[in-house]
Design a protein around this motif. Structure first.
Motif, PDB file in Angstrom:
ATOM      1  N   ASP A   1       1.070   4.139  -2.820  1.00  0.00           N
ATOM      2  CA  ASP A   1       1.015   5.721  -2.714  1.00  0.00           C
ATOM      3  C   ASP A   1       2.088   6.322  -3.305  1.00  0.00           C
ATOM      4  OD1 ASP A   1      -1.478   5.195  -1.340  1.00  0.00           O
ATOM      5  OD2 ASP A   1      -0.228   5.159   0.583  1.00  0.00           O
ATOM      6  N   GLU A   2       3.179   5.819  -3.163  1.00  0.00           N
ATOM      7  CA  GLU A   2       4.626   6.496  -3.684  1.00  0.00           C
ATOM      8  C   GLU A   2       4.443   6.606  -5.109  1.00  0.00           C
ATOM      9  OE1 GLU A   2       6.252   8.312  -1.743  1.00  0.00           O
ATOM     10  OE2 GLU A   2       6.034   7.390   0.010  1.00  0.00           O
TER      11      GLU A   2
ATOM     12  N   SER B   1       1.695   6.612  -6.966  1.00  0.00           N
ATOM     13  CA  SER B   1       0.630   7.476  -7.656  1.00  0.00           C
ATOM     14  C   SER B   1       1.287   9.233  -7.367  1.00  0.00           C
ATOM     15  CB  SER B   1      -0.584   7.429  -6.646  1.00  0.00           C
ATOM     16  OG  SER B   1      -0.906   6.008  -6.924  1.00  0.00           O
ATOM     17  N   SER B   2       2.209   9.186  -6.387  1.00  0.00           N
ATOM     18  CA  SER B   2       2.820  10.505  -6.034  1.00  0.00           C
ATOM     19  C   SER B   2       3.849  10.917  -6.988  1.00  0.00           C
ATOM     20  CB  SER B   2       3.470  10.753  -4.775  1.00  0.00           C
ATOM     21  OG  SER B   2       2.544  10.500  -3.605  1.00  0.00           O
TER      22      SER B   2
ATOM     23  N   GLU C   1       0.874  -1.189  -0.057  1.00  0.00           N
ATOM     24  CA  GLU C   1      -0.017  -0.022  -0.117  1.00  0.00           C
ATOM     25  C   GLU C   1       0.923   1.263   0.089  1.00  0.00           C
ATOM     26  OE1 GLU C   1      -3.554   2.036   2.673  1.00  0.00           O
ATOM     27  OE2 GLU C   1      -2.910  -0.065   3.269  1.00  0.00           O
ATOM     28  N   GLU C   2       2.036   1.225   0.743  1.00  0.00           N
ATOM     29  CA  GLU C   2       2.773   2.444   0.945  1.00  0.00           C
ATOM     30  C   GLU C   2       3.621   2.635  -0.440  1.00  0.00           C
ATOM     31  OE1 GLU C   2       6.879   3.777   3.316  1.00  0.00           O
ATOM     32  OE2 GLU C   2       5.581   2.131   3.917  1.00  0.00           O
TER      33      GLU C   2
END
Length: 352
Positions: A200-201, A203-204, A196-197
């Motif tokens: 997120d990265e 996507s960033s 999940e982390e």
């Protein structure tokens, strides 16, 4: 080079034709408009032409000095006031000396020379005439300055678009997507929280890439946050084969740099160096005296990867178009270093 050329005064025809013509007009105004009889002595027009030449030669240097001291469009008022003050001082000195010389040579009646009006009017004609001519050259200077600025802006847009295209090609190519999706797939089965982390990265990273379309500059803190997210992807893939050291002073976080600069430099380091647990690649990011440095240890691949150096050239071109100090590139046997000046956010006319 363009800045030095634009400060030059292209007044060849003014000196050859304009000065003699204006001097004869000024002579007529001096002797014809006032009550002083128009002279028949040939020495008066000769001295008047010589005096006008001296006035212009003095004042043209005032124009050149003002451009060197106040070169920018935002400094137009200071430049014009500097020129006006210069004209008044030097035109007064030359014309008063010239009028006094007329008196010594007997070219002016004593009853007129003791009056203040001839001195004052003579000087006023010189100052007003010079100011009118200087206004023309100032207009041409502003036009050339605007044109250079416009051309540089267009070039910067082209470089930015090319840089963005190169970055998107690098990031969205099938190999990059495959590697990251493969890493994500592995994490999903082994560590859901880390997966999940990672997502997120990822996507960033893509969000930041897609937001840079209309920015010539961005705060350093934005680039730092982006590169940390980008490095998280690399760290997940390479593990202990790659390390990042960040030593950026907080006072520089709101200074500006061209967007995606760090990504280009990190990508170059990864592309050309061995990355392995036994031979880890360490990338250092730090600031010193208003400059940002990206440094990595050199452990070049045995099979050299072809490089066009377009990314590095784009960075150098951006700084050149932004009229900044040149980019430092140092390549020795132990490390590869790139140093870039950080741009103060107080500079006017820079798009953020």
């Amino acid at each position: 080079m363009a800045g030095k050329n634009i400060q030059r005064l292209n007044d060849k025809w003014m000196r050859v034709i304009g000065v003699p013509v204006l001097s004869l007009i000024g002579q007529w105004m001096m002797y014809g408009y006032t009550n002083v009889p128009y002279p028949d002595d040939w020495r008066i027009p000769v001295f008047f032409v010589l005096g006008t030449m001296v006035v212009w030669e003095c004042n043209r240097w005032g124009i050149i000095f003002s451009r060197r001291r106040y070169p920018d469009q935002a400094q137009t008022l200071e430049r014009v006031l500097f020129q006006l003050g210069w004209f008044i001082v030097f035109a007064s000195l030359v014309r008063i000396s010239q009028t006094y010389l007329y008196h010594l040579l007997g070219l002016w009646d004593t009853e007129h020379i003791i009056e203040f009006r001839p001195y004052f009017f003579n000087t006023l004609v010189s100052v007003v005439g010079t100011a009118m001519v200087a206004a023309y050259f100032e207009g041409m200077y502003l036009y050339r300055r605007w044109r250079i600025s416009f051309i540089e802006t267009q070039e910067l847009k082209k470089v930015n678009l090319q840089s963005q295209l190169d970055s998107l090609k690098t990031q969205i190519n099938p190999h990059f997507l495959f590697n990251n999706l493969n890493s994500l797939s592995s994490l999903i089965t082994t560590d859901a929280r880390q997966a999940e982390e990672f997502l997120d990265e990822l996507s960033s990273v893509y969000r930041y890439l897609l937001q840079q379309n209309n920015r010539d500059l961005c705060p350093l803190i934005d680039e730092i946050n982006f590169i940390k997210a980008y490095f998280h992807l690399l760290k997940t893939r390479y593990g202990d084969g790659i390390f990042l050291e960040v030593d950026v002073e907080n006072r520089y976080m709101h200074y500006l740099i061209p967007p995606l600069t760090l990504q280009v430099l990190f990508e170059n380091a990864i592309k050309h160096n061995i990355i392995a647990t036994s031979q880890p690649l360490t990338i250092r990011l730090y600031t010193r005296e208003g400059n940002l440095y990206v440094e990595n240890n050199l452990q070049k691949k045995k099979l050299a990867v072809p490089s066009s150096q377009i990314g590095l050239q784009n960075i150098m071109m951006k700084y050149q178009l932004l009229a900044q100090s040149s980019v430092l590139v140092r390549d020795d046997e132990e490390k590869f270093l790139v140093g870039m000046p950080l741009i103060t956010p107080l500079r006017e006319g820079l798009a953020v």
